[in-house]
Scaffold this motif. Structure first.
Motif, PDB file in Angstrom:
ATOM      1  N   THR A  71       0.759  -1.455  -5.079  1.00 19.00           N
ATOM      2  CA  THR A  71       2.014  -0.823  -5.473  1.00 19.00           C
ATOM      3  C   THR A  71       3.195  -1.644  -4.964  1.00 19.00           C
ATOM      4  N   ASN A 118       7.367   0.303  -2.561  1.00 23.51           N
ATOM      5  CA  ASN A 118       8.091   0.130  -1.295  1.00 23.51           C
ATOM      6  C   ASN A 118       9.233  -0.864  -1.442  1.00 23.51           C
ATOM      7  N   LYS A 163       0.827  -1.202   0.000  1.00 26.17           N
ATOM      8  CA  LYS A 163       0.000   0.000   0.000  1.00 26.17           C
ATOM      9  C   LYS A 163       0.865   1.257   0.000  1.00 26.17           C
ATOM     10  N   THR A 164       0.243   2.361  -0.358  1.00 20.36           N
ATOM     11  CA  THR A 164       0.895   3.654  -0.213  1.00 20.36           C
ATOM     12  C   THR A 164       0.715   4.149   1.217  1.00 20.36           C
ATOM     13  N   ASN A 165       1.526   5.100   1.617  1.00 20.88           N
ATOM     14  CA  ASN A 165       1.413   5.635   2.970  1.00 20.88           C
ATOM     15  C   ASN A 165       0.058   6.292   3.212  1.00 20.88           C
ATOM     16  N   ASP A 200       7.583   6.203   7.393  1.00 22.28           N
ATOM     17  CA  ASP A 200       7.268   5.611   6.091  1.00 22.28           C
ATOM     18  C   ASP A 200       6.836   4.167   6.335  1.00 22.28           C
ATOM     19  N   GLY A 240       4.960   2.034   4.704  1.00 18.43           N
ATOM     20  CA  GLY A 240       5.020   1.080   3.596  1.00 18.43           C
ATOM     21  C   GLY A 240       6.399   0.487   3.415  1.00 18.43           C
TER      22      GLY A 240
END
Length: 277
Positions: free
Chosen positions: A57, A60, A40-42, A242, A244
């Motif tokens: 995604t 990462n 996932k995105t943040n 961060d 992810g």
């Protein structure tokens, strides 16, 4: 009567299966959630609760595999872990043989003293190791961490291997000497294959302890030999954490241990059977 018995036994089997399935689900849930976060995105991690990635995604993982400071951390960790495992086994094998084959004054006290080193927390030895390695020029090297971990892994390996060696009859040693084998030839060609399971179990525990240990590896390194555990703290900064990238690093950290468990699973089972694990 037989039908009732069959139904009862079937119920027990189904009940055991359900309990086991729930237990495995409970164990695997944190790993799944870590994998879920790593994809996932943040913004999605912080702003929504989803059971699977809404916008899948791999950025990462790309960050870790393309950023030199990240993948060098994994390389550093693997280097000192493998060095420690090899050194621990080379030291523990002759020591365990001596404890299993010979009786000498104070042997039981010495054996117990070795085990007490394993019982001590790593924090007790962090400062002495730091001062020692700084004075002899070993600070921030792979061998420094590998030797520090030997303090805990060698006693464990000796204890495991001694149990396996004690199960090998002494008559095999005597027969080999009568046949003209030197001690080195006998130990390598005859004795070592007989305790291959014990070596596998000892190597597994040495690898796993050295891989997951954080305090000594972070204290005794700075730049050149910095492990992945120290680099993972970089994900916290002025902009927040961060999550992810941190989750992706966690997944990649789990993989080496999972691979080791897969390859030595039969040896571990034998270790449980012999009561030394």
């Amino acid at each position: 009567m037989s039908n009732n018995t069959a139904r009862n036994s079937g119920f027990k089997i189904n009940g055991s299966t359900i309990v086991m399935a729930m237990y495995l689900l409970f164990l695997l849930l944190p790993i799944y959630w870590l994998l879920n976060m790593s994809l996932k995105t943040n913004s999605e991690i912080l702003n929504s609760f989803t059971l699977w990635p809404r916008d899948l995604t791999f950025a990462n993982y790309a960050t870790i595999l393309t950023d030199r400071s990240w993948y060098i951390g994994y390389v550093n960790s693997l280097i000192y872990v493998l060095m420690n495992t090899i050194i621990s086994l080379l030291v523990a094998l002759p020591a365990a043989y001596a404890f299993s084959r010979y009786h000498f004054m104070g042997d039981k006290h010495l054996f117990f003293w070795l085990l007490t080193n394993r019982m001590a927390p790593p924090a007790v030895f962090a400062l002495p190791f730091l001062q020692l390695y700084s004075s002899v020029g070993l600070f921030d090297t792979h061998i420094a961490v590998a030797l520090a971990h030997c303090l805990f892994n060698v006693p464990l390996a000796v204890w495991i291997l001694e149990g396996f060696m004690r199960g090998v009859p002494k008559e095999i040693d005597e027969t080999a000497y009568i046949d003209g084998y030197s001690f080195g030839g006998f130990f390598i060609k005859i004795f070592t294959p007989l305790i291959a399971s014990g070596i596998g179990v000892a190597a597994f525990f040495c690898f796993m302890f050295s891989w997951v240990e954080m305090l000594l590896s972070r204290t005794l390194t700075n730049v050149e030999a910095k492990p992945i555990a120290a680099i993972m703290t970089r994900t916290s900064g002025a902009d927040g954490t961060d999550w992810g990238v941190l989750a992706a690093a966690g997944i990649l950290t789990i993989l080496p241990g999972a691979l080791v468990i897969y390859f030595v699973r039969n040896y571990i089972a034998k270790g449980f059977a012999l009561g030394r694990v």
